[in-house]
Design an enzyme around this catalytic site. Sequence first.
Site, short mmCIF file in Angstrom:
data_model
loop_
_atom_site.label_atom_id
_atom_site.label_comp_id
_atom_site.label_asym_id
_atom_site.label_seq_id
_atom_site.Cartn_x
_atom_site.Cartn_y
_atom_site.Cartn_z
N ARG A 92 46.93 24.31 31.36
CA ARG A 92 46.82 25.47 32.24
C ARG A 92 45.66 25.33 33.22
O ARG A 92 45.56 26.07 34.18
CB ARG A 92 46.66 26.73 31.38
CG ARG A 92 46.68 28.03 32.14
CD ARG A 92 48.03 28.26 32.81
NE ARG A 92 47.99 29.46 33.66
CZ ARG A 92 47.58 29.46 34.91
NH1 ARG A 92 47.20 28.34 35.49
NH2 ARG A 92 47.56 30.57 35.60
N HIS A 148 42.96 38.15 39.66
CA HIS A 148 43.79 38.70 38.59
C HIS A 148 42.91 39.37 37.55
O HIS A 148 41.92 38.82 37.11
CB HIS A 148 44.63 37.61 37.93
CG HIS A 148 45.65 38.18 36.99
ND1 HIS A 148 45.36 38.46 35.68
CD2 HIS A 148 46.93 38.55 37.19
CE1 HIS A 148 46.45 38.97 35.10
NE2 HIS A 148 47.39 39.04 36.00
N LEU A 203 54.50 33.78 38.72
CA LEU A 203 53.60 34.94 38.73
C LEU A 203 52.42 34.73 37.77
O LEU A 203 52.61 34.44 36.61
CB LEU A 203 54.38 36.21 38.34
CG LEU A 203 53.57 37.51 38.39
CD1 LEU A 203 53.09 37.82 39.78
CD2 LEU A 203 54.39 38.65 37.83
N ASP A 204 51.23 34.92 38.27
CA ASP A 204 50.01 34.78 37.47
C ASP A 204 49.84 33.37 36.91
O ASP A 204 49.11 33.16 35.95
CB ASP A 204 49.98 35.78 36.30
CG ASP A 204 49.98 37.22 36.78
OD1 ASP A 204 49.68 37.44 37.96
OD2 ASP A 204 50.28 38.10 35.97
N GLU A 205 50.53 32.40 37.49
CA GLU A 205 50.48 31.06 36.92
C GLU A 205 49.95 30.03 37.90
O GLU A 205 50.00 28.84 37.62
CB GLU A 205 51.89 30.63 36.45
CG GLU A 205 52.43 31.39 35.26
CD GLU A 205 51.82 30.94 33.94
OE1 GLU A 205 51.44 29.76 33.83
OE2 GLU A 205 51.73 31.78 33.04
#
Lengths: 275, 275, 275, 275
Positions: free
Chosen positions: A202, D183, D218-220
């Site tokens: 990640r 975020h 999304l959010d990645e």
Amino acid sequence: MVIVIQCADKVGLVATIAMLLQNQELNIVSMREHVDTVQNRFFARVEISKNVDATILEKQLKEVLPTDAEVIVNPNPLKKVVVLVTKEYHCLSDLLIRNHFNTLGATVLAVIGNHSTLQDICNRFDMPFHLISHEGKAKDDFEIELIAKINLYTPDYIVLAKFMRILSPTFVERYPLRLINIHHSFLPAFIGANPYRQAYERGVKLIGATAHFVTNQLDEGPIIAQQIISVNHSFTTADMVKSGKEIETSVLAKALQLVFDDKVLVHQNKTVVFE
Amino acid sequence: MVIVIQCADKVGLVATIAMLLQNQELNIVSMREHVDTVQNRFFARVEISKNVDATILEKQLKEVLPTDAEVIVNPNPLKKVVVLVTKEYHCLSDLLIRNHFNTLGATVLAVIGNHSTLQDICNRFDMPFHLISHEGKAKDDFEIELIAKINLYTPDYIVLAKFMRILSPTFVERYPLRLINIHHSFLPAFIGANPYRQAYERGVKLIGATAHFVTNQLDEGPIIAQQIISVNHSFTTADMVKSGKEIETSVLAKALQLVFDDKVLVHQNKTVVFE
Amino acid sequence: MVIVIQCADKVGLVATIAMLLQNQELNIVSMREHVDTVQNRFFARVEISKNVDATILEKQLKEVLPTDAEVIVNPNPLKKVVVLVTKEYHCLSDLLIRNHFNTLGATVLAVIGNHSTLQDICNRFDMPFHLISHEGKAKDDFEIELIAKINLYTPDYIVLAKFMRILSPTFVERYPLRLINIHHSFLPAFIGANPYRQAYERGVKLIGATAHFVTNQLDEGPIIAQQIISVNHSFTTADMVKSGKEIETSVLAKALQLVFDDKVLVHQNKTVVFE
Amino acid sequence: MVIVIQCADKVGLVATIAMLLQNQELNIVSMREHVDTVQNRFFARVEISKNVDATILEKQLKEVLPTDAEVIVNPNPLKKVVVLVTKEYHCLSDLLIRNHFNTLGATVLAVIGNHSTLQDICNRFDMPFHLISHEGKAKDDFEIELIAKINLYTPDYIVLAKFMRILSPTFVERYPLRLINIHHSFLPAFIGANPYRQAYERGVKLIGATAHFVTNQLDEGPIIAQQIISVNHSFTTADMVKSGKEIETSVLAKALQLVFDDKVLVHQNKTVVFE
């Protein structure tokens, strides 16, 4: 001497507690009180300057407090602890050093491993080490052996210092709020296996570790302490594992200190930590 | 509603306070108590769920507490603040933004600068700005002007948001524990001028900032909050100044929040911060 | 394999180094370069993917670089270390554990103590411990004994892990940039004795520790790493000492890792740390 | 002047780059190089002391580097930025202050809001504010309006400073690696809505924020920076939101500084940050 109390909230609880202590000429050195207004729950931790009979004081407090009140007057000079391990040395070694030099705030009575890897380091500290292998055994049988060995020591707490077996609900229910685990991630991120590989993939900039009580919701028990450490693009998965070990060692030590100092109260799935 | 108390310690103080509140059916939502056993001093902060007449409650508490007790029942919905500045914008701007959006926990009534540099940013927020130059004036005369202007606003606190003039004892004594300064170093390191140059030359790996009450010992008043930020060899003195500004802004904001929430008690040269 | 270079800066240094490596088909895995424009000094650390003869490569690099260039091609798979201690166990124990499990990035060959307190923990790890008492000896004689014992092991570095004797200039000059100390404060604050008492009395909200090379300016050598930990009003001096030990252990471990990985270059009184 | 390069790794890349610079008498002030050995990818950031024609240098570098090489020679003294917002003021205000005092490292040309809430604060800084409401419009139509307005300013980057609309793949693909989002969580924990409520319910001891490039996951998208702040049992969800805003402001500012200084390289879903 430490008094820990929780119950449903109502007006006058602090007065009730303080009056009882005053009547016995007990001076309050430190008092922490918290009301969870969402849950309507009262939590308090009181340190008094004199030691009195814990059982009697506990009984007296229960008499004046609501019937649902949980009262613990710290009766033990030192908590008794059994440690469960697998192969990783870092958390156990730190506990052995602190135990050896009497700065853990508890006494480690024995270590149980499902591998023999950490027998040697225990021997070096004259610490009883029991090998209970899980191999070739049904989980139930493995846990029955574990329980039998643990109970020999009547520990106050069982510390899972990188113990890599998932414990059954039956096991966990035997030791409510007495099982403390160090989890290799900043929960709730990276639940499950290989958190550092997940973190590497990640590309995160921080990794963390979480010390928590074990409940039957895997990795979901009440959180005691969390810490993080910075990582960057130059970290391989192995580097992240290495940094992770540093932070695991540190956060477990901190959480245990809080628990052994009776600073952690638990209600449902959350802790109140009077740090 | 917040009650803040300090006095010499003795048995029964918590009971005395709690009984008085219970008798008025006031529920304690949060209680922090600390006894400094070296100084034999009792400190408490109590949050109650209902608002009552502050003056009456203060009087009632003083009647039942030792005669030396300092009792403050928070009478102000919002503290009143005057800010003193010189030329640097970072702390002031942050305060203006928070003030503008009502998240400062206080009301900034006016800004006084000994230079006109920051007049414009004040104008943009419709904030009164008073220029009181120190140039060509005796210190006494400069401070008399300052005091006259400050007192027009009867502020609870005067915030020195990078105000670069040293204030005289006469000035400081007028506002005991009401002057809050942000100091550009991790006190007590790098006292004095050019702390970032000193830090650069020493090759430190962390720089810090300290928010403190001003007393007549320069840079020696009670510390409210301190924070640090990492630096490294690639930082020039200018880079350190830049990082320093970030941390100054952040630590002043944090300290003010603590003070405005009545979480900071002072005794002699030290603070008790019920964070 | 790691190459560390510093010299006066000039155009083309990176090209010179990179060309030489390319001609030998050596791939650069990581390169860190820094020019101190105030000092006009060039610093570089290059990691290459293959191991070659260190002496030959060092010679080749020196031939193409300016004559003042300091070039080190890491010739040691593991640095050799001797540790000096007095009575405190925390830093030494951490080093012994890491050494025992081969994660220190160096090999501890022996421990020398001026008290016998830590003999036992060394014995438990089969680590040679030499007692060299300073009592009843002139400083010179004490240090002559120390030097004789240290030199038996021809260590790359001597780690002062809470060694509480001040070393003479003569001693220090023997081991330039090879003596690493852990200092019990956030230098330059609280220089000298009883830093935690000073910190307690000043009422600071953070305490720190500093790992640094030892030079003849007491507590003034080049800083390798610094860390801090939060404290508050509830900390006694003893609590600050305890927290201080945690941070001392942690910052010494971190500094040693950086040094043992050849990531720390020193010029005059400052370090360049390619973290 | 800054040069940023990435390409598949091979022997001699550093030499190739350094030779070209040396031939033009360009001095390397700072060089950061990283090889991702898993991806076999070379990343470099070079700072040179003189400014030359960016287009020519870029062309020269591409001629000597592998054909897949991405080369950027920083041609802009200041990046151009458009900011998208909804109703929350904290991140935008911080950017406006930094922009106003020329310390952002970029120029904010305009702010676009889907609500009018933040028009006033923009007006105070003479910052163009465009209201483009999403209400009563198909997403496509809303985004077409957004794109038209954004493109008027030909920005280098579009900063989503608490912009609470999810952008379509079509929109995102228009601005590859040019959309930066803050975020409200320590990704990958608490993905999705109400992260602070989730954090409150889970009883975490740290909350975080993540600045990242926006991709269609999304959010990645690739993470640029992450920071955390401590919380405890006394924090309500509202308190967590408040602390979260502090950390969001701080981490967005830090991430933008890194991006505007050309210190962030992206390959696939991860960043290399030459901090």
